[in-house]
Write a protein that holds these residues in place. Sequence first.
Motif, short mmCIF file in Angstrom:
data_model
loop_
_atom_site.label_atom_id
_atom_site.label_comp_id
_atom_site.label_asym_id
_atom_site.label_seq_id
_atom_site.Cartn_x
_atom_site.Cartn_y
_atom_site.Cartn_z
N GLU A 161 0.83 -1.21 0.00
CA GLU A 161 0.00 0.00 0.00
C GLU A 161 0.87 1.26 0.00
N GLN A 162 2.19 1.10 -0.10
CA GLN A 162 3.09 2.22 0.15
C GLN A 162 3.80 2.72 -1.11
N LEU A 163 3.06 2.85 -2.21
CA LEU A 163 3.64 3.49 -3.39
C LEU A 163 3.74 4.98 -3.15
N ASP A 164 4.92 5.54 -3.39
CA ASP A 164 5.19 6.95 -3.11
C ASP A 164 5.76 7.62 -4.36
N TYR A 165 5.66 8.93 -4.41
CA TYR A 165 6.17 9.75 -5.52
C TYR A 165 7.49 10.39 -5.11
N GLU A 166 8.34 10.67 -6.08
CA GLU A 166 9.56 11.45 -5.88
C GLU A 166 9.84 12.19 -7.18
N GLY A 167 9.53 13.47 -7.24
CA GLY A 167 9.79 14.26 -8.43
C GLY A 167 11.26 14.64 -8.53
N GLU A 168 11.84 14.45 -9.73
CA GLU A 168 13.27 14.70 -9.89
C GLU A 168 13.59 15.27 -11.27
N LEU A 169 14.65 16.03 -11.32
CA LEU A 169 15.26 16.44 -12.58
C LEU A 169 16.27 15.37 -13.02
N MET A 225 18.05 17.62 -20.62
CA MET A 225 17.40 17.32 -19.35
C MET A 225 15.97 16.83 -19.58
N THR A 226 15.51 16.03 -18.65
CA THR A 226 14.13 15.57 -18.65
C THR A 226 13.68 15.47 -17.19
N LEU A 227 12.51 14.84 -16.96
CA LEU A 227 11.91 14.76 -15.63
C LEU A 227 11.64 13.31 -15.25
N CYS A 228 11.55 13.07 -13.95
CA CYS A 228 11.31 11.72 -13.46
C CYS A 228 10.37 11.77 -12.25
N ASN A 229 9.43 10.83 -12.21
CA ASN A 229 8.76 10.47 -10.96
C ASN A 229 9.41 9.17 -10.52
N GLU A 230 10.31 9.28 -9.57
CA GLU A 230 11.11 8.13 -9.16
C GLU A 230 10.31 7.33 -8.12
N VAL A 286 0.28 20.85 -4.51
CA VAL A 286 1.74 20.88 -4.49
C VAL A 286 2.24 20.13 -3.26
N ARG A 287 3.07 19.12 -3.49
CA ARG A 287 3.66 18.33 -2.40
C ARG A 287 5.16 18.61 -2.26
N GLN A 288 5.82 18.89 -3.39
CA GLN A 288 7.26 19.15 -3.37
C GLN A 288 7.54 20.40 -4.21
N SER A 289 8.47 21.22 -3.74
CA SER A 289 8.87 22.41 -4.51
C SER A 289 10.26 22.83 -4.05
N ASP A 290 11.19 22.92 -4.99
CA ASP A 290 12.56 23.29 -4.62
C ASP A 290 13.29 23.78 -5.85
N SER A 291 14.58 24.02 -5.71
CA SER A 291 15.42 24.55 -6.79
C SER A 291 16.78 23.88 -6.74
N ILE A 300 -3.43 11.40 -9.73
CA ILE A 300 -2.66 11.94 -10.85
C ILE A 300 -1.44 12.64 -10.28
N VAL A 301 -0.27 12.20 -10.71
CA VAL A 301 1.00 12.77 -10.26
C VAL A 301 1.61 13.58 -11.39
N GLU A 302 1.96 14.82 -11.09
CA GLU A 302 2.61 15.69 -12.07
C GLU A 302 3.94 16.17 -11.51
N VAL A 303 4.97 16.05 -12.33
CA VAL A 303 6.28 16.59 -12.00
C VAL A 303 6.58 17.67 -13.04
N GLU A 304 6.94 18.86 -12.58
CA GLU A 304 7.07 19.99 -13.50
C GLU A 304 8.36 20.76 -13.23
N SER A 305 8.96 21.25 -14.30
CA SER A 305 10.04 22.22 -14.22
C SER A 305 9.84 23.23 -15.34
#
Length: 284
Positions: free
Chosen positions: A122-130, A153-158, A210-215, A265-270
């Motif tokens: 039951e523990q599928l989690d998201y990790e947005g990455e560059l 560059m591209t994007l990943c939901n790890e 929004v769950r994650q936001s950084d630079s 729905i999971v979205e990873v954006e840059s």
Amino acid sequence: MHLLSYLANGKPRFGASIPGGVVDLTERTEFTDLRALIAEGGLDSARQAIAGQKPDHALDDLTLLPPIPAPEKLWCIGVNYRDRNAEYKDNSDLPKYPSLFVRNPSSIVGSGQPIEKPKVSEQLDYEGELVIVIGKQGRHIPRERAWEHIFGMTLCNEGSVRDWLHHGKFNVTQGKNFDRSGSIGPWIVTSDECDPRGPHDIITRVNGEVRQSDSTERLMFPFDYLIAYLSTFATLKPGDMIATGTPTGAGARFTPPRWLKVGDIVEVESGKIGILRNIVAAEQ
């Protein structure tokens, strides 16, 4: 350029995204796939091939694949943004070297394709990455030359299955390699349009929240360091990808944890790359 891989009539193809759709490059260039284009220095050839062309496909009509469907190496960096180490609440010092693991291509799907919540957890989690994509082969690459080796560059939901991360004593491999548990895409933006030196933002949303936001200004191990470090022990080759770490705010860090559910729905954006979007489906 925005270069991508996809299925058309059930066959793998690659092309370039332009306003209004996608220009197919499979027949317009001499390259067999996008990794071959990168390895053989075919960017100018691709530019010439799309000049004056109208789209062959609407983007929404295509089944997108990961931009490099079968990279030789898909490196993943853990605990790389400031404050991430504190999330573990183990009173450990900041890491001297990057945490590192690898993913299999079978664990990744393209943008717009379902990621799978496994039957056994039951523990599928998201990790947005560059993600940085290697364009030039190299070993023992000095930091000051590292930028020359980045194609784009591209994007990943790890995607991570948390309760399987610690089945072994010293590794996280199991929880990072469930089939179709993560995603990469939607395309590679080449370095001439998206300077890897940055800065680059990274945002993860679940159902619009929004769950994650950084630079990248807050990376402990910047892109050039990672390339120098990895190339110390392994030859980096064209098409290899490096997922560079996720910010704070993954579902496991909430109280109680906020695991992904079927239909999320999971979205990873840059801002300079675009949006990687996937819905969560149940494993069949």
